[in-house]
Design a protein around this motif. Structure first.
Motif, short mmCIF file in Angstrom:
data_model
loop_
_atom_site.label_atom_id
_atom_site.label_comp_id
_atom_site.label_asym_id
_atom_site.label_seq_id
_atom_site.Cartn_x
_atom_site.Cartn_y
_atom_site.Cartn_z
N ARG A 79 -4.84 1.94 -9.07
CA ARG A 79 -3.51 1.42 -8.71
C ARG A 79 -3.63 0.29 -7.70
O ARG A 79 -2.98 -0.76 -7.82
CB ARG A 79 -2.65 2.55 -8.12
N LEU A 80 -4.44 0.50 -6.68
CA LEU A 80 -4.57 -0.51 -5.63
C LEU A 80 -5.30 -1.76 -6.14
O LEU A 80 -5.02 -2.87 -5.68
CB LEU A 80 -5.29 0.07 -4.41
N SER A 81 -6.20 -1.56 -7.07
CA SER A 81 -6.87 -2.72 -7.68
C SER A 81 -5.87 -3.58 -8.43
O SER A 81 -5.91 -4.82 -8.36
CB SER A 81 -7.99 -2.25 -8.63
N ASP A 82 -4.95 -2.92 -9.13
CA ASP A 82 -3.88 -3.66 -9.81
C ASP A 82 -3.03 -4.42 -8.81
O ASP A 82 -2.69 -5.59 -9.00
CB ASP A 82 -2.98 -2.69 -10.60
N LYS A 122 3.28 5.91 -2.61
CA LYS A 122 4.48 6.74 -2.70
C LYS A 122 5.07 6.79 -4.11
O LYS A 122 5.30 7.86 -4.67
CB LYS A 122 5.54 6.23 -1.72
N GLU A 123 5.31 5.61 -4.70
CA GLU A 123 6.04 5.55 -5.96
C GLU A 123 5.21 6.00 -7.16
O GLU A 123 5.72 6.66 -8.05
CB GLU A 123 6.57 4.13 -6.19
N HIS A 124 3.94 5.62 -7.17
CA HIS A 124 3.12 5.95 -8.33
C HIS A 124 2.39 7.29 -8.20
O HIS A 124 2.23 8.02 -9.17
CB HIS A 124 2.09 4.85 -8.59
N GLN A 125 1.93 7.59 -6.99
CA GLN A 125 1.07 8.75 -6.82
C GLN A 125 1.68 9.88 -6.01
O GLN A 125 1.11 10.95 -5.91
CB GLN A 125 -0.26 8.32 -6.16
N ARG A 126 2.81 9.66 -5.39
CA ARG A 126 3.45 10.66 -4.52
C ARG A 126 2.54 11.05 -3.36
O ARG A 126 2.40 12.23 -3.04
CB ARG A 126 3.86 11.92 -5.32
N TYR A 127 1.89 10.03 -2.76
CA TYR A 127 1.02 10.25 -1.61
C TYR A 127 1.73 9.85 -0.33
O TYR A 127 2.56 8.94 -0.32
CB TYR A 127 -0.26 9.41 -1.71
N PHE A 128 1.34 10.50 0.78
CA PHE A 128 1.81 10.11 2.10
C PHE A 128 0.77 9.18 2.73
O PHE A 128 -0.44 9.46 2.64
CB PHE A 128 2.00 11.33 3.00
N PRO A 129 1.19 8.09 3.37
CA PRO A 129 0.23 7.20 4.03
C PRO A 129 -0.27 7.83 5.34
O PRO A 129 0.31 8.80 5.84
CB PRO A 129 1.05 5.94 4.31
N LEU A 132 0.82 -1.20 0.00
CA LEU A 132 0.00 0.00 0.00
C LEU A 132 0.86 1.26 0.00
O LEU A 132 0.64 2.18 -0.79
CB LEU A 132 -0.91 0.01 1.23
N ILE A 133 1.85 1.29 0.89
CA ILE A 133 2.70 2.47 1.01
C ILE A 133 3.49 2.70 -0.28
O ILE A 133 3.60 3.83 -0.76
CB ILE A 133 3.66 2.32 2.21
N THR A 134 4.03 1.63 -0.86
CA THR A 134 4.80 1.77 -2.09
C THR A 134 3.92 2.22 -3.25
O THR A 134 4.32 3.05 -4.06
CB THR A 134 5.50 0.45 -2.45
N SER A 135 2.70 1.66 -3.34
CA SER A 135 1.77 2.09 -4.40
C SER A 135 1.47 3.58 -4.29
O SER A 135 1.46 4.30 -5.28
CB SER A 135 0.46 1.30 -4.30
#
Length: 530
Positions: free
Chosen positions: A323-326, A279-286, A274-277
């Motif tokens: 992304r998370l569905s993938d 961070k790496e794809h969306q530049r989001y903070f968990p 979850l964190i990598t999805s």
């Protein structure tokens, strides 16, 4: 001497975030170096950057160079004068080179020998007459990747859109790639407009009026403050990864923090996924709760103001959901495969054309692991260490690691546990990559440390055996990091084995595999020196 402020701004198409900070520093350093070399005194220096600009503001720049008065030493007296006491060609050439005449020569004794000397005075030039050389500073900048555009010959990080060069009120005239210097800058793409910089000291304030926070440190602090406010409002913990913060800061010119939500069912995925999805794809903070448990929320930073944040949030949720569905699909598909099936695929993956496949590397690492366990008298741990070494790379052929290479090891541990492997073996699969970077820890377990050592020493031995040795800044296979890991593990574990013995274990068997392309003793010596 009177003083003026100097402003230089390069307006560009959006820079890659990873280039921004280094490019800003490079420009600032080059300008300061140039001023120093030209003997132009100056005060404080401020550097600015956003995705669309690099700038430097130098305060209190003197309006002319310092006058220089210095003593120049020439030939010895016996060479400066001929037998008749006339000036020699050497003496006349010396004074001509200093812009002086023979009348200016005087002799001065140094260590018992008299030498010709002259005192020369160099009048400092006006700073304004020299500033056009800033053109060469800009065009001479270097970047990890360059591009050309239109019919321009200049290779630069991105196309130059505008240039500002001001010395006080005056424009410093020059052009680069058909872009002439002026005093017009650009505001935020959607919130701002073009603006005129009347005075260099008004640069930052003028950009603020056009929704640009040009100081990256202030922009970064605004992001952190807004994240802290959100934490207090919601009762959340928002872990801030420094690398991600740096990247996000270099993606925005006017930051506004917002949050979004995703379906609870995705929390069934491993937290690393979850964190990598995010961070790496969306530049989001968990987002986590007070106990450190991951929540079904994310935090992101918008390049704009706080209007219509609900719509922006929904758009981000939609993208993350996909992304998370993938990721969920990959996770389920990977679990359908057996470890043995994954290992068979390693036969077809070339690790290095002169070293062999991943399957062949795995076999060598397993052999070194067994020999190392025997050398350390690790009877209880040997069987699990051998199992770890034999399956440590199976997750490399998983959908998840293919999508997120940085999850290698992490997914190996998760999948190994799901397939019934011993928890010690599963943990060691993850640990055998440690230390992953300079600030990382060594493998905590004995099993993980043994396999990590075997893996790293095999990598080093193999590359040194074929003559691939890092030189200067070139280290494409990260062998320095591998060698550092070997030393860190040996220093931490304090095992009764020397580095020389470990090198011998790593090189053993390479010759029979056809990998050793150099003299064995030479390779040993090179590795130990390295």
């Amino acid at each position: 001497m009177s003083k003026r402020d100097l402003l230089l701004e390069i307006g560009l198409e959006e820079l890659p975030a990873r280039f921004v900070t280094a490019s800003m520093k490079q420009l600032s350093d080059k300008v300061q170096q140039w001023l120093t070399e030209k003997a132009i005194e100056f005060g404080t220096v401020e550097a600015f950057s956003t995705p669309r600009r690099l700038a430097v503001l130098v305060k209190d720049v003197e309006e002319s160079q310092k006058d220089i008065e210095e003593e120049a030493k020439g030939p010895a007296k016996k060479i400066a004068l001929d037998s008749e006491g006339n000036w020699s060609k050497a003496a006349l050439g010396f004074v001509r080179g200093q812009g002086m005449t023979s009348e200016d020569i005087y002799f001065k004794e140094l260590k018992g020998v008299e030498y010709a000397h002259v005192n020369k005075f160099i009048k400092g030039q006006q700073t304004a007459q020299l500033l056009s050389e800033l053109q060469e500073i800009i065009s001479g900048m270097t970047f990890p990747k360059n591009m050309r555009w239109a019919n321009q010959e200049l290779r630069f990080v991105r196309p130059i859109k505008w240039l500002i060069a001001l010395f006080g009120n005056d424009i410093v005239p020059f052009s680069i790639a058909d872009v002439k210097t002026g005093r017009e800058t650009k505001g935020h793409r959607f919130l701002g407009d073009s603006a005129i910089i009347e005075q260099p000291e008004r640069y930052e304030d003028t950009l603020k009026e056009q929704f640009i926070m040009a100081d990256p440190d202030k922009r970064r602090q605004v992001i952190l403050d807004q994240i802290k406010e959100l934490e207090q409002e919601k009762g959340w913990i928002i872990p801030v990864d420094e690398d991600l913060l740096e990247e996000v800061n270099n993606l925005v010119e006017y930051p506004t923090v917002l949050f979004g939500h995703f379906e609870e069912e995705f929390l069934e995925l491993p937290a690393e996924v979850l964190i990598t999805s995010m961070k790496e794809h969306q530049r989001y903070f968990p987002v986590k709760d007070k106990d450190g448990k991951l929540l079904a929320y994310f935090v992101t930073v918008r390049n704009g103001d706080d209007r219509h944040l609900d719509k922006v949030s929904k758009g981000n949720e939609k993208v993350l959901r996909a992304r998370l569905s993938d990721a969920a699909f990959f996770y389920k598909e990977d679990q359908k495969k057996e470890i043995s099936d994954a290992l068979k695929k390693l036969d077809s993956i070339v690790y290095h054309e002169e070293i062999g496949t991943l399957a062949e590397k795995t076999a060598r690492v397993t052999a070194v692991t067994g020999a190392l366990a025997d050398a350390l008298n690790l009877k209880a741990e040997k069987e699990m260490a051998l199992r770890t070494a034999a399956i440590a790379k199976f997750d490399l052929v998983s959908h998840m690691v293919y999508e997120f290479p940085e999850l290698q090891g992490y997914m190996g541990e998760k999948y190994a546990l799901l397939k019934g492997e011993a928890k010690e073996v599963a943990a060691a699969i993850n640990e055998h990559y440690m230390p992953r970077h300079a600030d990382d820890i060594v493998p905590p377990s004995v099993i993980g440390a043994v396999v990590s050592l075997a893996e790293k020493i095999d990598t080093l031995s193999s590359f040194f055996a074929i003559g691939v040795i890092p030189t200067g800044s070139q280290d494409p296979y990260a062998l320095r990091r591998q060698a550092s890991g070997v030393v860190q593990i040996l220093a931490e574990k304090k095992w009764d084995i020397s580095l020389e013995e470990l090198i011998v274990l790593g090189l053993k068997g390479l010759e029979s595999k056809g990998i050793l392309k150099r003299d064995l003793e030479e390779v040993k010596a090179d590795m130990f020196t390295f």
